[in-house]
Scaffold this active site. Structure first.
Site, PDB file in Angstrom:
ATOM      1  N   TYR A  37       0.487  -1.676  -5.585  1.00  0.00           N
ATOM      2  CA  TYR A  37       0.914  -0.940  -4.203  1.00  0.00           C
ATOM      3  C   TYR A  37       0.478  -1.643  -2.807  1.00  0.00           C
ATOM      4  O   TYR A  37       1.156  -1.917  -2.040  1.00  0.00           O
ATOM      5  CB  TYR A  37       1.041   0.341  -4.717  1.00  0.00           C
ATOM      6  CG  TYR A  37       1.367   1.387  -3.633  1.00  0.00           C
ATOM      7  CD1 TYR A  37       3.101   1.258  -2.322  1.00  0.00           C
ATOM      8  CD2 TYR A  37      -0.214   1.805  -2.930  1.00  0.00           C
ATOM      9  CE1 TYR A  37       2.840   2.469  -1.383  1.00  0.00           C
ATOM     10  CE2 TYR A  37       0.557   2.491  -1.146  1.00  0.00           C
ATOM     11  CZ  TYR A  37       1.069   2.781  -0.668  1.00  0.00           C
ATOM     12  OH  TYR A  37       1.844   3.696   0.543  1.00  0.00           O
ATOM     13  N   SER A 119      -3.556   8.071   8.340  1.00  0.00           N
ATOM     14  CA  SER A 119      -2.407   8.191   8.274  1.00  0.00           C
ATOM     15  C   SER A 119      -1.655   9.894   7.623  1.00  0.00           C
ATOM     16  O   SER A 119      -2.410  10.594   6.643  1.00  0.00           O
ATOM     17  CB  SER A 119      -2.326   7.153   6.882  1.00  0.00           C
ATOM     18  OG  SER A 119      -0.057   7.429   6.219  1.00  0.00           O
ATOM     19  N   TYR A 143       4.021   9.273  11.081  1.00  0.00           N
ATOM     20  CA  TYR A 143       4.849   8.851  10.528  1.00  0.00           C
ATOM     21  C   TYR A 143       5.839  10.279  11.054  1.00  0.00           C
ATOM     22  O   TYR A 143       5.870  11.599  10.563  1.00  0.00           O
ATOM     23  CB  TYR A 143       5.286   8.629   9.546  1.00  0.00           C
ATOM     24  CG  TYR A 143       4.272   7.228   8.521  1.00  0.00           C
ATOM     25  CD1 TYR A 143       5.394   6.313   9.410  1.00  0.00           C
ATOM     26  CD2 TYR A 143       4.006   7.475   7.581  1.00  0.00           C
ATOM     27  CE1 TYR A 143       4.162   5.411   8.786  1.00  0.00           C
ATOM     28  CE2 TYR A 143       3.288   6.151   6.874  1.00  0.00           C
ATOM     29  CZ  TYR A 143       4.004   5.318   7.359  1.00  0.00           C
ATOM     30  OH  TYR A 143       3.098   4.288   7.294  1.00  0.00           O
ATOM     31  N   THR A 169       4.119   5.005  14.152  1.00  0.00           N
ATOM     32  CA  THR A 169       4.130   4.454  13.664  1.00  0.00           C
ATOM     33  C   THR A 169       5.863   3.715  14.058  1.00  0.00           C
ATOM     34  O   THR A 169       6.345   4.671  12.854  1.00  0.00           O
ATOM     35  CB  THR A 169       4.049   4.078  11.919  1.00  0.00           C
ATOM     36  OG1 THR A 169       2.367   3.746  12.130  1.00  0.00           O
ATOM     37  CG2 THR A 169       4.488   2.617  10.932  1.00  0.00           C
ATOM     38  N   LYS A 248       3.022   1.697  17.022  1.00  0.00           N
ATOM     39  CA  LYS A 248       2.731   0.612  15.476  1.00  0.00           C
ATOM     40  C   LYS A 248       3.689  -0.297  15.489  1.00  0.00           C
ATOM     41  O   LYS A 248       4.625   0.316  14.840  1.00  0.00           O
ATOM     42  CB  LYS A 248       0.860   1.357  14.965  1.00  0.00           C
ATOM     43  CG  LYS A 248       1.633  -0.140  13.956  1.00  0.00           C
ATOM     44  CD  LYS A 248       0.197   0.955  12.742  1.00  0.00           C
ATOM     45  CE  LYS A 248      -0.565   0.236  12.131  1.00  0.00           C
ATOM     46  NZ  LYS A 248       0.855   0.213  10.804  1.00  0.00           N
ATOM     47  N   HIS A 272       3.035  -4.757   9.934  1.00  0.00           N
ATOM     48  CA  HIS A 272       2.782  -3.409   8.610  1.00  0.00           C
ATOM     49  C   HIS A 272       2.108  -4.286   7.515  1.00  0.00           C
ATOM     50  O   HIS A 272       2.646  -4.196   6.541  1.00  0.00           O
ATOM     51  CB  HIS A 272       3.547  -2.956   8.150  1.00  0.00           C
ATOM     52  CG  HIS A 272       3.680  -1.433   7.711  1.00  0.00           C
ATOM     53  ND1 HIS A 272       4.123   0.043   8.831  1.00  0.00           N
ATOM     54  CD2 HIS A 272       2.988  -0.740   6.647  1.00  0.00           C
ATOM     55  CE1 HIS A 272       3.491   0.086   7.400  1.00  0.00           C
ATOM     56  NE2 HIS A 272       2.876   0.461   6.872  1.00  0.00           N
ATOM     57  N   ASP A 303      -3.307  -5.903  13.568  1.00  0.00           N
ATOM     58  CA  ASP A 303      -3.191  -5.940  12.754  1.00  0.00           C
ATOM     59  C   ASP A 303      -2.229  -6.807  12.063  1.00  0.00           C
ATOM     60  O   ASP A 303      -1.335  -7.342  12.333  1.00  0.00           O
ATOM     61  CB  ASP A 303      -3.132  -4.825  12.059  1.00  0.00           C
ATOM     62  CG  ASP A 303      -2.407  -3.572  12.189  1.00  0.00           C
ATOM     63  OD1 ASP A 303      -0.918  -4.239  11.407  1.00  0.00           O
ATOM     64  OD2 ASP A 303      -2.388  -2.939  11.737  1.00  0.00           O
ATOM     65  N   GLY A 305      -3.653  -9.396   8.710  1.00  0.00           N
ATOM     66  CA  GLY A 305      -4.120 -10.704   8.010  1.00  0.00           C
ATOM     67  C   GLY A 305      -5.313 -10.667   8.580  1.00  0.00           C
ATOM     68  O   GLY A 305      -5.570 -11.833   8.290  1.00  0.00           O
TER      69      GLY A 305
HETATM   70  C1  FNR Z   1      -0.568   0.259   4.941  1.00  0.00           C
HETATM   71  N1  FNR Z   1      -0.400   0.109   6.082  1.00  0.00           N
HETATM   72  C2  FNR Z   1      -0.281   1.744   6.749  1.00  0.00           C
HETATM   73  N2  FNR Z   1      -0.149   1.477   7.763  1.00  0.00           N
HETATM   74  C3  FNR Z   1       0.444   2.990   8.868  1.00  0.00           C
HETATM   75  O1  FNR Z   1       1.316   2.632   9.764  1.00  0.00           O
HETATM   76  N3  FNR Z   1       0.599   4.457   7.485  1.00  0.00           N
HETATM   77  C4  FNR Z   1       0.627   3.884   6.589  1.00  0.00           C
HETATM   78  O2  FNR Z   1       0.315   4.985   5.810  1.00  0.00           O
HETATM   79  C5  FNR Z   1       0.077   3.563   6.623  1.00  0.00           C
HETATM   80  N4  FNR Z   1      -0.556   2.834   5.073  1.00  0.00           N
HETATM   81  C6  FNR Z   1      -1.019   1.676   4.088  1.00  0.00           C
HETATM   82  C7  FNR Z   1      -1.060   1.209   2.865  1.00  0.00           C
HETATM   83  C8  FNR Z   1      -1.455   0.586   2.744  1.00  0.00           C
HETATM   84  C9  FNR Z   1      -1.876   0.682   0.543  1.00  0.00           C
HETATM   85  C10 FNR Z   1      -1.410  -1.061   3.160  1.00  0.00           C
HETATM   86  C11 FNR Z   1      -1.986  -1.820   2.315  1.00  0.00           C
HETATM   87  C12 FNR Z   1      -0.911  -0.682   4.435  1.00  0.00           C
HETATM   88  C13 FNR Z   1      -0.312  -1.054   6.790  1.00  0.00           C
HETATM   89  C14 FNR Z   1      -1.538  -0.870   7.969  1.00  0.00           C
HETATM   90  O3  FNR Z   1      -2.335  -0.091   8.359  1.00  0.00           O
HETATM   91  C15 FNR Z   1      -1.743  -2.530   8.439  1.00  0.00           C
HETATM   92  O4  FNR Z   1      -1.042  -3.042   8.991  1.00  0.00           O
HETATM   93  C16 FNR Z   1      -1.850  -2.961   7.516  1.00  0.00           C
HETATM   94  O5  FNR Z   1      -2.774  -2.971   6.460  1.00  0.00           O
HETATM   95  C17 FNR Z   1      -2.556  -4.617   7.850  1.00  0.00           C
HETATM   96  O6  FNR Z   1      -2.517  -5.974   6.923  1.00  0.00           O
HETATM   97  P1  FNR Z   1      -3.519  -6.204   6.291  1.00  0.00           P
HETATM   98  O7  FNR Z   1      -4.970  -6.485   8.132  1.00  0.00           O
HETATM   99  O8  FNR Z   1      -4.124  -4.814   5.834  1.00  0.00           O
HETATM  100  O9  FNR Z   1      -2.738  -6.915   4.565  1.00  0.00           O
END
Ligand code: FNR
Length: 375
Positions: A37, A119, A143, A169, A248, A272, A303, A305
């Site tokens: 996940y 979150s 959310y 988001t 976001k 995301h 964010d 990457g």
């Molecule tokens: C997320 N992300 C995310 N974003 C958000 O606004 N609310 C959330 O609850 C979550 N939950 C979440 C769970 C997991 C397991 C991941 C990997 C990501 C997205 C997060 O905020 C962010 O945008 C990304 O993780 C950025 O990408 P990289 O750099 O982690 O690859």
């Protein structure tokens, strides 16, 4: 005595250094479904790959003989100054990674003066997280709920608990098509890990028809499917809170114009982490046109990457004021709890600091001196 110190030496933990090492360690610590996940993306993973590859397609043209002896990478966001240009990205259900979940990461962030973004679907509530790190800077990610009384109630709770900004988001009106999770039949919400903010919410509990676990999970899933999400909701939220509001998931410069018209206080350029719409532009490639549209009127965060310090320098040089660390800190949490998150942040700090000096940048207000070219 000699023997004792040998023992201690042997017990010394060797922490991973690179993103790849943290990820590998996390993979060994997490349940397969949970790790799947966390690491996977939507569709065929095109955007997830593109996010990371985008960094290799931009190159820094450094400046020499710049006297960088007064190195300072502090950044001021909404009136508060931080020593480093990092935030922890909102990541739901952090108990998937570690039993202490968000409590461990907020403590790490607070110790290192990094804002923590909680979150909506966290495994600890707004109030529990605030109590774990009362002086740390905390933002709340919303959310939007179909039942907007729930959204407003959560925002009010965040205000009362001392959170300093609301991150809405906007790229998640429904969950992306995630093949890994479909195959593994993995639904973290159904494990009850993402319900803390709901079951502690009076508006949610009031609207609930039945209090059994399945009904709660079904109700949360229904609540976060917000296909009708629109600018008018942002206007309403503006009326309900005095906290700064960030959006976001913005990738199109025309959405920036609308955001400014609606009085939005900050933009987070993000896709995301490739988990929502597959096939979209790499987040870094979207950044220059967003920064151009914003014209420094409000903060631009970034964010998707970010894996190492040089990535941070590239994002800052392309127009970000600060960056959100996502998966790297989650893997730090999985591997070593609070200490792991601290090590990940320290690694970013160290490499970013070195990279800025070597680029000829003493302080972030000079970042415009760097030229970025397509590599
Ligand atoms: C997320 N992300 C995310 N974003 C958000 O606004 N609310 C959330 O609850 C979550 N939950 C979440 C769970 C997991 C397991 C991941 C990997 C990501 C997205 C997060 O905020 C962010 O945008 C990304 O993780 C950025 O990408 P990289 O750099 O982690 O690859």
């Amino acid at each position: 005595e000699g023997l004792l110190s040998v023992e201690t030496d042997r017990k010394e933990i060797h922490f991973p250094l690179s993103f790849e090492e943290w990820e590998q360690k996390a993979a060994g610590m997490m349940q397969p479904g949970g790790y799947g996940y966390a690491c996977s993306g939507a569709g065929k993973g095109e955007t997830g790959r593109r996010n990371e590859e985008a960094f290799g397609k931009w190159a820094i043209v450094p400046r020499m003989l710049s006297d960088v002896s007064d190195g300072d990478m502090s950044v001021t966001l909404f009136g508060r100054t931080y020593k480093t240009p990092f935030l922890l990205a909102p990541i739901g259900m952090q108990k998937l990674a570690h039993p202490e979940g968000e409590l461990a990461s907020v403590k790490a962030a607070s110790n290192l003066n990094v804002p923590f973004i909680l979150s909506t679907v966290a495994s600890h509530s707004i109030e529990e997280v605030a109590a774990a790190a009362p002086t740390g800077s905390k933002w709340f990610q919303l959310y939007w709920s179909n039942n907007e009384e729930i959204s407003f109630s959560m925002v009010e709770r965040a205000e009362k608990a001392g959170y300093e900004a609301i991150v809405v988001t906007v790229d998640t009106v429904r969950t992306g098509f995630r093949e890994t999770d479909i195959r593994s039949e993995f639904s973290p919400l159904s494990k009850g890990l993402g319900k803390a903010n709901y079951v502690s919410d009076p508006a949610f509990m009031k609207a609930l028809k039945s209090q059994d676990d399945d009904a709660i999970v079904a109700s949360i899933l229904e609540n976060i499917q917000t296909l009708s999400l629109h600018w008018r909701h942002i206007a309403k939220l503006k009326e309900r809170t005095n906290l700064p509001i960030l959006l976001k998931g913005i990738l199109h410069p025309e959405d920036v114009q609308t955001a400014l018209e609606y009085g939005v206080d900050g933009i987070i350029v993000s896709n995301h982490g490739g988990r929502q719409l597959d096939g979209v532009i790499g987040a870094l490639d979207a950044l220059p046109s967003i920064a151009e549209a914003v014209q420094k009127r409000i903060p631009v965060l970034f964010d998707s990457g970010i894996r190492r310090g040089t990535d941070v320098v590239k994002a800052l040089a392309l127009g970000a004021d600060a960056v959100l660390i996502g998966r790297p800190f989650l893997y730090g949490l999985a591997a070593h709890g609070q200490q792991g998150v601290e090590k990940v942040i320290e690694g970013f700090t160290r490499e970013t600091e070195i990279s800025l000096s070597l680029s000829g940048i003493a302080n972030l207000s000079q970042i415009g001196r760097l030229k970025m070219v397509r590599a």
